[in-house]
Design a protein around this motif. Sequence first.
Motif: not given
Length: 174
Positions: A53-82
Motif C-alpha cells: 500500500k503506497v500513499d501518493g502524497s509524495q507524488g512518486k512513481v513506482c517503476s518496478g519491483f526490487a528483490g534482495w535477501f536477508t540472513s540471520d545467524f542466530k541460535s537454532r529454534t527448531d525443536e530438535e536443535g533448540r
Amino acid sequence: PPPNPRYYLLSSKWSELPGSAVIAEPSVVKTLDMATCTLEDSRGVSGAKFGFKVDGSQGKVCSGFAGWFTSDFKSRTDEEGRDAAPKVDNPVLLDTGPANGYTHWGQQVFHLTSPINLLPGEETSIDGSLDMIRTKENVRLYNVKLDYDVERKNVSSGIVLNKSKPASFLYQIP
C-alpha cells in the motif's frame, strides 16, 4: 535482427539502489531455516503472495519491483536443535536491502513496462504473486514471474477510483 526491446526491459537487472528508492514496506516472499530446509525447499518460489500500500502524497512513481535477501545467524529454534545446538550469544543479521548501504550482492530490479503513478490524495495498492524458477543453465540463477494488479482509492472517502486488469510478466536472466 536485434532482440525485441522488451527483452531488455523484461530482464532482471543487478542494481545498487539508494534507500530512498523503496516506496513501500518490503514483503517477505520466502523464509528458509538452513538447519531444517531441504534441497527441494531451495529450488525456487511458487505463488508467493505480496501486497503493498503506497500513499501518493509524495507524488512518486513506482517503476518496478526490487528483490534482495536477508540472513540471520542466530541460535537454532527448531525443536530438535533448540537444546542440542550451541547457543549464539551475538546473533548477526546480513541484510542486502537498499536501506543498509552497499553490499556486493546489491539488489535485483524488475522494471515495469509502464510505471504506476502515485497520486496525491490516493492510496495505491499493488497485490500479486511471485514465482522464481531456476534456470537450466545455472542453478544459482532464477527467472522471475510476477503477476499483480493495482487498485487506487481516494484517501478521504475510501472510494475505489480505479482497478487495473491483472498484469503478468516473466523476467529472464540475460
